[in-house]
Design a protein around this motif. Structure first.
Motif, PDB file in Angstrom:
ATOM      1  N   LEU A  51       1.097  -1.280   0.108  1.00  0.00           N
ATOM      2  CA  LEU A  51      -0.215   0.205  -0.085  1.00  0.00           C
ATOM      3  C   LEU A  51       0.846   1.406  -0.127  1.00  0.00           C
ATOM      4  CD1 LEU A  51      -3.059  -1.323   2.710  1.00  0.00           C
ATOM      5  CD2 LEU A  51      -3.170  -0.141   0.424  1.00  0.00           C
ATOM      6  N   LEU A  52       2.096   1.253   0.759  1.00  0.00           N
ATOM      7  CA  LEU A  52       2.573   2.714   1.469  1.00  0.00           C
ATOM      8  C   LEU A  52       3.674   2.954  -0.143  1.00  0.00           C
ATOM      9  CD1 LEU A  52       4.150   2.732   4.431  1.00  0.00           C
ATOM     10  CD2 LEU A  52       2.737   3.888   3.585  1.00  0.00           C
ATOM     11  N   VAL A  53       3.938   1.794  -0.476  1.00  0.00           N
ATOM     12  CA  VAL A  53       5.042   1.490  -1.661  1.00  0.00           C
ATOM     13  C   VAL A  53       3.937   1.950  -3.509  1.00  0.00           C
ATOM     14  CG1 VAL A  53       6.565   0.531  -3.566  1.00  0.00           C
ATOM     15  CG2 VAL A  53       7.187   0.424  -0.942  1.00  0.00           C
ATOM     16  N   GLY A  54       2.841   1.693  -3.576  1.00  0.00           N
ATOM     17  CA  GLY A  54       1.647   1.712  -4.813  1.00  0.00           C
ATOM     18  C   GLY A  54       1.795   3.654  -4.617  1.00  0.00           C
ATOM     19  N   VAL A  55       1.084   3.813  -3.519  1.00  0.00           N
ATOM     20  CA  VAL A  55       0.686   5.362  -3.630  1.00  0.00           C
ATOM     21  C   VAL A  55       1.887   6.220  -3.700  1.00  0.00           C
ATOM     22  CG1 VAL A  55       0.561   7.121  -1.592  1.00  0.00           C
ATOM     23  CG2 VAL A  55      -0.661   4.993  -1.349  1.00  0.00           C
ATOM     24  N   ALA A  56       3.474   5.963  -3.215  1.00  0.00           N
ATOM     25  CA  ALA A  56       4.462   6.429  -3.153  1.00  0.00           C
ATOM     26  C   ALA A  56       5.066   6.382  -5.007  1.00  0.00           C
ATOM     27  CB  ALA A  56       5.504   5.947  -2.435  1.00  0.00           C
ATOM     28  N   LEU A  57       4.595   5.422  -5.592  1.00  0.00           N
ATOM     29  CA  LEU A  57       5.393   5.281  -6.987  1.00  0.00           C
ATOM     30  C   LEU A  57       3.867   6.129  -7.398  1.00  0.00           C
ATOM     31  CD1 LEU A  57       6.832   2.147  -7.004  1.00  0.00           C
ATOM     32  CD2 LEU A  57       7.783   3.833  -6.484  1.00  0.00           C
ATOM     33  N   GLY A  58       2.820   5.968  -7.581  1.00  0.00           N
ATOM     34  CA  GLY A  58       1.937   6.268  -7.842  1.00  0.00           C
ATOM     35  C   GLY A  58       1.433   7.827  -7.975  1.00  0.00           C
ATOM     36  N   LEU A  59       1.995   8.717  -6.882  1.00  0.00           N
ATOM     37  CA  LEU A  59       1.992   9.884  -7.036  1.00  0.00           C
ATOM     38  C   LEU A  59       2.957  10.188  -7.498  1.00  0.00           C
ATOM     39  CD1 LEU A  59       0.719  11.074  -3.065  1.00  0.00           C
ATOM     40  CD2 LEU A  59      -0.351  11.145  -4.997  1.00  0.00           C
ATOM     41  N   ALA A  60       4.304   9.480  -7.055  1.00  0.00           N
ATOM     42  CA  ALA A  60       5.695  10.191  -8.157  1.00  0.00           C
ATOM     43  C   ALA A  60       5.824  10.307  -9.789  1.00  0.00           C
ATOM     44  CB  ALA A  60       6.912   9.257  -7.657  1.00  0.00           C
ATOM     45  N   GLY A  61       4.562   8.748 -10.167  1.00  0.00           N
ATOM     46  CA  GLY A  61       4.788   8.990 -11.585  1.00  0.00           C
ATOM     47  C   GLY A  61       3.712  10.086 -12.046  1.00  0.00           C
ATOM     48  N   ARG A  69       5.456  18.038 -18.464  1.00  0.00           N
ATOM     49  CA  ARG A  69       4.885  17.352 -19.738  1.00  0.00           C
ATOM     50  C   ARG A  69       4.588  16.783 -20.202  1.00  0.00           C
ATOM     51  NH1 ARG A  69       5.366  23.214 -18.210  1.00  0.00           N
ATOM     52  NH2 ARG A  69       6.172  23.930 -20.356  1.00  0.00           N
ATOM     53  N   ASN A  70       5.370  15.631 -19.967  1.00  0.00           N
ATOM     54  CA  ASN A  70       5.503  14.638 -20.597  1.00  0.00           C
ATOM     55  C   ASN A  70       4.561  12.566 -20.367  1.00  0.00           C
ATOM     56  OD1 ASN A  70       6.474  12.256 -21.772  1.00  0.00           O
ATOM     57  ND2 ASN A  70       8.269  12.577 -21.909  1.00  0.00           N
ATOM     58  N   PRO A  71       3.209  12.842 -21.684  1.00  0.00           N
ATOM     59  CA  PRO A  71       2.851  11.600 -21.415  1.00  0.00           C
ATOM     60  C   PRO A  71       3.518  10.440 -20.559  1.00  0.00           C
ATOM     61  CG  PRO A  71       2.688  12.307 -23.105  1.00  0.00           C
ATOM     62  CD  PRO A  71       2.976  13.060 -22.643  1.00  0.00           C
ATOM     63  N   LEU A  72       4.902  10.156 -21.162  1.00  0.00           N
ATOM     64  CA  LEU A  72       5.267   8.954 -21.035  1.00  0.00           C
ATOM     65  C   LEU A  72       6.647   8.671 -20.029  1.00  0.00           C
ATOM     66  CD1 LEU A  72       5.579   8.498 -24.920  1.00  0.00           C
ATOM     67  CD2 LEU A  72       3.775   8.022 -23.618  1.00  0.00           C
ATOM     68  N   ALA A  73       6.215  10.363 -19.132  1.00  0.00           N
ATOM     69  CA  ALA A  73       7.341  10.068 -17.630  1.00  0.00           C
ATOM     70  C   ALA A  73       6.965   9.235 -17.065  1.00  0.00           C
ATOM     71  CB  ALA A  73       7.596  11.581 -18.123  1.00  0.00           C
ATOM     72  N   ASP A  74       7.458   8.146 -15.823  1.00  0.00           N
ATOM     73  CA  ASP A  74       7.325   7.926 -14.880  1.00  0.00           C
ATOM     74  C   ASP A  74       8.581   8.039 -14.097  1.00  0.00           C
ATOM     75  OD1 ASP A  74       9.874   6.529 -16.044  1.00  0.00           O
ATOM     76  OD2 ASP A  74       8.890   4.237 -15.805  1.00  0.00           O
ATOM     77  N   PRO A  75       8.518   7.770 -12.696  1.00  0.00           N
ATOM     78  CA  PRO A  75       9.629   7.985 -11.600  1.00  0.00           C
ATOM     79  C   PRO A  75      11.217   7.950 -11.981  1.00  0.00           C
ATOM     80  CG  PRO A  75       7.617   6.907 -10.701  1.00  0.00           C
ATOM     81  CD  PRO A  75       7.988   6.874 -12.304  1.00  0.00           C
ATOM     82  N   GLY A  76      11.202   6.885 -13.133  1.00  0.00           N
ATOM     83  CA  GLY A  76      12.878   6.481 -13.866  1.00  0.00           C
ATOM     84  C   GLY A  76      12.948   7.771 -14.267  1.00  0.00           C
ATOM     85  N   LEU A  77      12.190   9.066 -14.779  1.00  0.00           N
ATOM     86  CA  LEU A  77      13.036   9.459 -16.203  1.00  0.00           C
ATOM     87  C   LEU A  77      13.951  10.134 -15.879  1.00  0.00           C
ATOM     88  CD1 LEU A  77      11.848  11.216 -19.023  1.00  0.00           C
ATOM     89  CD2 LEU A  77      10.662  12.457 -17.866  1.00  0.00           C
ATOM     90  N   LEU A  78      13.565  11.285 -14.308  1.00  0.00           N
ATOM     91  CA  LEU A  78      14.360  11.903 -14.005  1.00  0.00           C
ATOM     92  C   LEU A  78      15.751  11.432 -13.193  1.00  0.00           C
ATOM     93  CD1 LEU A  78      12.951  15.275 -12.737  1.00  0.00           C
ATOM     94  CD2 LEU A  78      14.143  14.619 -14.560  1.00  0.00           C
ATOM     95  N   GLY A  79      15.836   9.840 -13.427  1.00  0.00           N
ATOM     96  CA  GLY A  79      16.925   9.109 -13.071  1.00  0.00           C
ATOM     97  C   GLY A  79      17.105   8.744 -11.567  1.00  0.00           C
ATOM     98  N   VAL A  80      16.190   9.455 -11.157  1.00  0.00           N
ATOM     99  CA  VAL A  80      15.447   9.432  -9.357  1.00  0.00           C
ATOM    100  C   VAL A  80      16.001   7.357  -8.620  1.00  0.00           C
ATOM    101  CG1 VAL A  80      14.353   8.961  -6.976  1.00  0.00           C
ATOM    102  CG2 VAL A  80      14.606  10.844  -9.598  1.00  0.00           C
TER     103      VAL A  80
END
Length: 313
Positions: A51-61, A69-80
């Motif tokens: 639950l915690l990890v899902g909330v974190a990754l969903g909000l980060a995405g 402003r990129n619809p194909l971005a995800d949390p890995g886009l900035l190298g995080v």
């Protein structure tokens, strides 16, 4: 909410030993029940962490897609994710760190340093969404090559790293969720505070400035939120990819572009999908288990290709 509740029940009930919902309930409320050991000690911590990890990754995405402003971005886009992964793998291999209490600080440090590097390479205060995306993609490729090289060269640490780098909820314990909860909560609060401002940012930097918003400051604060969310999630479970990409696309037809609603729905749907993927991983390879990061990578990869084809059309 009904989808999330169903996913939680399935996460508690399905596994190497499947339980009926009444057995799950009795295991939760009665410590002496035969199912209590499985439900309380194994599956409840795992579901809570999911639950915690899902909330974190969903909000980060959702934040990443709004920020760039990129619809194909995800949390890995900035190298995080890549920065957190590289730091944790280095800690495991070179410093002998083995516990989550050690992982989490290295994950935050790696995520923060890489975010600053990507921001600087993209142009610093003058960085554009396109520049951030290109810089993040390049840095991510370099860091994941480094992670692969460390794993190949350090065979003694390979067994410790392989499940972590695949992305897994299997090692969850009651202490895991408690340890990352403050960081996820801080990231959620920062994200909620940014929702209205990010709606203004969606109109473009010039319009945002005309309305009294400082785009550079907003991007910096949003980057802090992404580091908190992704750093905590990656430290606890390893890098789980594509979840942050999929969820905003699934939610947007229901909420429209208003980030106040989009973020709220992402915080509900993302943990439901993560727990669902974890259940699928337990079912498809019984009596063994397929790591949740592998399931999300397969499903997310297909989803990514579908999104690209749809946009091209």
């Amino acid at each position: 909410m009904a989808v999330l509740a169903l996913a939680v029940v399935a996460s508690l009930a399905v596994g190497a030993r499947s339980l009926a919902p009444p057995d799950v309930w009795h295991g939760l409320i009665d410590p002496s029940d035969p199912a209590a050991t499985v439900v309380r000690r194994l599956r409840l911590p795992r579901s809570g962490l999911g639950l915690l990890v899902g909330v974190a990754l969903g909000l980060a995405g959702a934040l990443m897609q709004a920020l760039t402003r990129n619809p194909l971005a995800d949390p890995g886009l900035l190298g995080v994710n890549a920065g957190a992964s590289a730091a944790v793998v280095s800690a495991i291999s070179f410093l002998g760190v083995t516990g989550l209490s050690g992982y989490i600080w290295f994950a935050f440090a790696g995520a923060a340093v890489v975010t600053v590097v990507v921001w600087a390479v993209a142009g610093g205060a003058t960085a554009t969404p396109a520049g951030l995306a290109l810089s993040g993609t390049a840095v991510t490729a370099v860091l994941y090559a480094y992670v692969a090289a460390v794993q190949l060269l350090d065979t003694a640490s390979l067994d410790r790293m392989r499940f972590w780098t695949a992305g897994s909820l299997a090692a969850a314990s009651p202490g895991t969720a408690r340890l990352i909860l403050p960081f996820v909560a801080a990231g959620v609060l920062v994200t909620a505070a940014l929702a209205r401002t990010l709606n203004v940012m969606a109109l473009g930097d010039d319009t945002a400035r005309a309305l009294g918003t400082d785009p550079a400051r907003v991007r910096a604060v949003a980057a802090v939120a992404v580091v908190l969310l992704c750093g905590a999630a990656t430290a606890a479970c390893g890098p789980i990819v594509f979840l942050g990409l999929m969820v905003p696309h699934l939610v947007r037809p229901l909420t429209g572009p208003d980030l106040r609603w989009l973020l709220a729905f992402c915080a509900v749907l993302a943990p439901a999908l993560l727990l669902g993927a974890d259940v699928v991983g337990r079912v498809v390879s019984r009596p063994g288990e397929l790591q949740v990061g592998v399931v999300t990578a397969v499903v997310g990869g297909c989803f990514f290709l579908a999104v690209v084809r749809r946009r091209r059309a």
